[in-house]
Design an enzyme around this catalytic site. Sequence first.
Site, PDB file in Angstrom:
ATOM      1  CE1 TYR A  17       0.291   1.851   4.265  1.00 47.60           C
ATOM      2  CE2 TYR A  17       0.733  -0.491   4.526  1.00 47.60           C
ATOM      3  CZ  TYR A  17       0.798   0.812   5.013  1.00 47.60           C
ATOM      4  OH  TYR A  17       1.371   1.064   6.235  1.00 47.60           O
ATOM      5  CB  CYS A  18       1.563   3.999  -1.787  1.00 49.04           C
ATOM      6  SG  CYS A  18       0.365   4.108  -3.130  1.00 49.04           S
ATOM      7  CD  GLN A  19      -1.284   9.165   2.194  1.00 48.65           C
ATOM      8  OE1 GLN A  19      -0.396   8.582   2.789  1.00 48.65           O
ATOM      9  NE2 GLN A  19      -2.328   9.664   2.817  1.00 48.65           N
ATOM     10  N   GLY A  34      -2.463   4.535  -3.924  1.00 47.20           N
ATOM     11  CA  GLY A  34      -2.487   3.349  -4.773  1.00 47.20           C
ATOM     12  C   GLY A  34      -1.576   3.407  -5.980  1.00 47.20           C
ATOM     13  CG  PHE A  69      -2.167   5.042   5.187  1.00 51.81           C
ATOM     14  CD1 PHE A  69      -2.231   3.961   6.057  1.00 51.81           C
ATOM     15  CD2 PHE A  69      -2.034   6.306   5.710  1.00 51.81           C
ATOM     16  CE1 PHE A  69      -2.149   4.152   7.433  1.00 51.81           C
ATOM     17  CE2 PHE A  69      -1.947   6.506   7.081  1.00 51.81           C
ATOM     18  CZ  PHE A  69      -2.003   5.422   7.942  1.00 51.81           C
TER      19      PHE A  69
END
Length: 125
Positions: free
Chosen positions: A84-86, A88, A113
Amino acid sequence: MEFLIIAVVVLLAVGLFRYYRQRNYLKVLTEDQFREGYRKAQLIDVREPQEFDRGHILGARNIPVSQMRQRLIEMRKDKPVYLYCQSGTRSARAAQLLHKKGFQDIYHLKGGFKKWTGKIKSKNQ
């Protein structure tokens, strides 16, 4: 004008090709689906360290996408990888790199996130 139209068509074609190819190796999960499996997998936050420190999913390891190529040795090919990142975008880029390096079981959190409502941890806690 004709060149501009051709350029737009080519860009759209490349984008569509990448999207459909990515669907073959990257499984996009809702938050509920993500919760079901991430504890049995390698949970990787691909954001930069300062973002990770401000808050991350409990149990996640921070391997920024900018360092992933150098840190592949820290990851196992025989276990699922949950990314995951902020939002996608970076986790999709990380998935592409992992796929090229032979990883098979790759998932990422839809919406990233910022859409996560579960437990988090931050350096300030």
